[in-house]
Design an enzyme around this catalytic site. Structure first.
Site, PDB file in Angstrom:
ATOM      1  CB  CYS A   2      -5.654 -10.171 -11.229  1.00  0.00           C
ATOM      2  SG  CYS A   2      -4.154  -9.211 -11.128  1.00  0.00           S
ATOM      3  NE  ARG A  27     -11.388 -10.175  -8.924  1.00  0.00           N
ATOM      4  CZ  ARG A  27     -11.374 -11.043  -7.924  1.00  0.00           C
ATOM      5  NH1 ARG A  27     -12.503 -11.536  -7.488  1.00  0.00           N
ATOM      6  NH2 ARG A  27     -10.257 -11.415  -7.368  1.00  0.00           N
ATOM      7  CD1 TRP A  76      -5.768  -2.821 -10.044  1.00  0.00           C
ATOM      8  CD2 TRP A  76      -4.123  -3.651  -8.776  1.00  0.00           C
ATOM      9  NE1 TRP A  76      -5.464  -1.891  -9.098  1.00  0.00           N
ATOM     10  CE2 TRP A  76      -4.462  -2.359  -8.309  1.00  0.00           C
ATOM     11  CE3 TRP A  76      -3.112  -4.358  -8.124  1.00  0.00           C
ATOM     12  CZ2 TRP A  76      -3.829  -1.768  -7.214  1.00  0.00           C
ATOM     13  CZ3 TRP A  76      -2.482  -3.755  -7.044  1.00  0.00           C
ATOM     14  CH2 TRP A  76      -2.843  -2.480  -6.594  1.00  0.00           C
ATOM     15  CG  ASN A 102      -5.971 -13.396 -10.196  1.00  0.00           C
ATOM     16  OD1 ASN A 102      -5.661 -13.032 -11.322  1.00  0.00           O
ATOM     17  ND2 ASN A 102      -7.228 -13.595  -9.813  1.00  0.00           N
ATOM     18  N   GLY A 103      -2.007 -12.658  -7.973  1.00  0.00           N
ATOM     19  CA  GLY A 103      -1.097 -12.796  -6.841  1.00  0.00           C
ATOM     20  C   GLY A 103       0.287 -12.295  -7.210  1.00  0.00           C
ATOM     21  CD  GLU A 485     -16.593   4.242   4.534  1.00  0.00           C
ATOM     22  OE1 GLU A 485     -15.405   4.034   4.812  1.00  0.00           O
ATOM     23  OE2 GLU A 485     -17.151   3.719   3.550  1.00  0.00           O
ATOM     24  CE  LYS A 489     -16.695   4.474   0.081  1.00  0.00           C
ATOM     25  NZ  LYS A 489     -16.398   3.567   1.106  1.00  0.00           N
ATOM     26  CD  GLU A 492     -12.849   3.975  -1.820  1.00  0.00           C
ATOM     27  OE1 GLU A 492     -12.376   2.860  -2.012  1.00  0.00           O
ATOM     28  OE2 GLU A 492     -13.976   4.160  -1.327  1.00  0.00           O
ATOM     29  CG  HIS A 508      -5.393  19.706  19.334  1.00  0.00           C
ATOM     30  ND1 HIS A 508      -4.873  20.378  20.417  1.00  0.00           N
ATOM     31  CD2 HIS A 508      -6.575  19.189  19.756  1.00  0.00           C
ATOM     32  CE1 HIS A 508      -5.688  20.246  21.457  1.00  0.00           C
ATOM     33  NE2 HIS A 508      -6.737  19.527  21.071  1.00  0.00           N
ATOM     34  CE  LYS A 607     -16.529  -4.361  -3.578  1.00  0.00           C
ATOM     35  NZ  LYS A 607     -16.849  -3.205  -2.713  1.00  0.00           N
TER      36      LYS A 607
END
Ligand code: AGP
Length: 612
Positions: A2, A27, A76, A102-103, A485, A489, A492, A508, A607
């Site tokens: 948010c 964000r 968000w 926010n939170g 990584e 990417k 996402e 394995h 973000k």
């Protein structure tokens, strides 16, 4: 996650709030709204979807709305689906006070139940509405907005960054913070509140960071801060250091692409003034005062989330192999809750681009509580992790707007390499060996530039594979985290399922997946375990897997096995990840573009993850 922007001043704040919300879009959010105090009443305008949809919904773009006191929010969703009703701002019972938040208010059900018994009617599924009603109820008792906010917050459990305005008080904004960043922007005859300096930096560079448990009351002329118990606090006004151009796209189609191309410069910035080549040594001002504790540490524990955690995994190889210090890496979200055995002999190093990630911050506080020395490797200057750590190093990558972290990762690796070399020299590495490594580090920015000079072949590979459903990424040693990584990417931003594995682990289990439909990305530089990875390539080839390999420029073996090779310059093994990840960032980017996904605002992602 948010975003918050608020204004009190002389100007019409509507364009300013909407522009601020646009600057916070990176964000991650799913609805947006504004509240304006106009002619003794509050107008609330909110909409699911993008800021552009809010703008067209309210017709604000043609200048119909005007107010000199207002606030805006990008939400968000946590409690309740992302629709118009659940979007912020939220009202109190009498629709006289509006709140953005926010939170997470953890005890919102308890608050709601209590207020419902007193006749309150709730319209949304959000936790924030409970807080708005609670502030309204407190205002009934006190008739003072700031006191009402403080009294309400005293009953709240959870995290918040909030801004509150009231129709009774057209000359006041109240903001507060616990666990979710809030910045005050100080202007001339005007003042601002934001969750992130990006929202206000084109209006003021003078900022004040609220601490957890602080409340701020802003008027046009100034501000005052206090604790929730109404004890006055003293604040220092600080200067935002980044430029507006750094948070704009600068001719690139997406922030992510711009940030990938910034890496030669950002890697160099991370080393600037720190790499003492002729001394074969490193100078890191933020660690000088804790050097004794670092050198006598029983072990270093690195903790982080997501991409920063991958950087930590590479850091483990660097610290153990270059500096010979026992190192462990933990997900911050696990570390914080498993009652870790940490004590005063440990150094806990938190890696975070934003410096605000809730799990990383909580892990850091837990380690601190147990007596460990806590250090931060952080990008955002003045962020909470940077401020609360005992010392640390800024990576100096500049603002990272793309939700998929790219330049922050290579800068984190650069700083980890610097710390490793610094500790190695302190622990007995000769000056001559130090010079060799320092000289090699100094070549990395130019080598990154070489990779970025020619990327058409990576675009062609992306077009070739854009419709596949699964990808496997394999690497060994310090390049295993690079595989992780690279896979992250791709997931996402292109929404293709991708997994990273240590190359030798493939046999394995994951080898069962390999057939002519499974592309496998190998990271296979000419390092100490090159021959071993060649065997893993053979195993994939034997099962008709389609191989894309990141290799060194002078490699002529892998091309016999791989369908596609991407060449990167050679470097010292443990510095290799800084370069090897760049083609994988580009591959993910071009795959996403080829698939038409929203690269800078991928679905469901934020973000900066400031909630648990
Ligand atoms: C990376 O592309 C992600 N968006 C995410 O994994 C991120 O690295 C993670 O949330 C940690 O963020 P931080 O570095 O700001 O703490």
């Amino acid at each position: 996650m948010c975003g918050i922007v608020a204004y009190i001043g002389q100007k019409n704040c509507v364009p300013l709030l909407l522009e601020g919300l646009r600057r916070l879009e990176y964000r991650g959010y799913d609805s947006a709204g504004i509240a304006l105090v106009q002619n003794g009443s509050i107008g609330v305008y909110k909409k699911a979807g993008k800021v552009a949809e809010l703008v067209s919904a309210i017709g604000a773009s043609n200048g119909e709305l005007k107010a000199s006191l207002g606030m805006g929010h990008t939400r968000w969703a946590t409690h309740g689906e992302p629709n118009d009703t659940n979007a912020h701002p939220h009202w109190d019972q009498k629709r006289e006070i509006a709140v953005i938040h926010n939170g997470i208010i953890e005890n919102y059900q308890v608050i709601k139940t209590k207020l419902a018994q007193e006749g309150h009617i709730f319209e949304t599924a959000t936790d924030t509405e409970a807080l708005a009603h609670l502030i309204g109820a407190m205002y009934e008792r006190t008739g003072n907005l700031c006191s009402a906010v403080r009294m309400a917050l005293a009953e709240v459990e959870g995290t918040y960054g909030i801004v509150v305005l009231s129709k009774h008080d057209p000359d006041r904004l109240v903001a507060a913070r616990k666990g979710s960043p809030i910045i005050l922007g100080v202007g001339d005859g005007e003042n601002f509140v934001a969750s992130d300096a990006a929202a206000i930096v084109d209006h003021t560079r003078q900022v004040v960071y609220l601490e957890d448990g602080e409340v701020a009351e802003l008027t046009r002329e100034g501000f005052r801060t206090m604790t929730i118990d109404d004890v006055k606090t003293d604040k220092v006004i600080q200067e935002v250091t980044f430029e507006l151009s750094q948070i704009e796209r600068g001719g690139y189609d997406h922030f992510m692409l711009k940030e990938i191309h910034e890496q030669p410069e950002t890697i160099k910035n991370g080393m600037r003034g720190r790499l003492l080549i002729e001394e074969g040594n490193i100078k890191l001002g933020g660690l000088q005062h804790v050097m004794g504790r670092l050198l006598s540490a029983r072990r270093i524990v690195i903790t982080a989330c997501g991409t920063s955690w991958h950087a930590g995994l590479v850091g483990e190889y660097m610290f153990e192999q270059i500096a010979k210090i026992p190192t462990e890496v933990e997900y911050a979200s696990e570390f914080r809750y498993r009652s870790p055995l940490v004590n005063i002999d440990d150094v806990v190093l938190v890696i975070s681009q934003s410096g605000e990630t809730a799990d990383s911050l909580a892990a850091m506080r837990e380690a601190k509580r147990k007596g460990a020395t806590v250090l931060g490797i952080v990008n955002v200057v003045g962020s909470t992790i940077a401020r609360e750590s005992d010392g640390g190093v800024y990576v100096h990558a500049g603002p990272e707007i793309g939700v998929a972290s790219t330049k922050a990762f290579t800068s984190q690796l650069t700083v980890l390499a610097l710390i490793s070399l610094m500790l190695a020299r302190q622990r007995g590495m000769t000056k001559e060996d130090g010079i060799v490594l320092a000289r090699e580090l100094a070549t990395i920015p130019d080598k990154a530039r070489q990779i970025l000079e020619n990327t058409e072949h990576i675009e062609a590979i992306a077009r070739e594979f854009k419709d596949v459903k699964n990808f496997l990424y394999l690497g060994r040693g310090a390049n295993f985290p690079v595989a992780l990584e690279g896979a992250l990417k791709l997931k996402e931003i292109s929404y293709i399922h991708a997994e990273g594995y240590p190359a030798a682990e493939m046999k394995h289990g994951p080898i069962a997946l390999i057939d002519e439909n499974m592309p496998v990305v190998f990271v296979v530089p000419k390092d100490a375990i090159y021959e071993k990875v060649l065997s893993n390539l053979q195993e994939v080839r034997a099962r008709r897997g389609r191989i894309i390999a990141v290799v060194n420029e002078d490699d002529h073996e892998v091309e016999k096995l791989a369908e596609f090779v991407i060449r990167v310059p050679r470097t010292y093994g443990f510095f290799g990840p800084i370069l090897n990840i760049i083609p994988l960032q580009l591959l993910a980017y071009h795959m996403a573009v080829a698939r038409g996904t929203d690269v800078d605002q991928p679905r469901n992602l934020a973000k900066s993850v400031t909630v648990e």
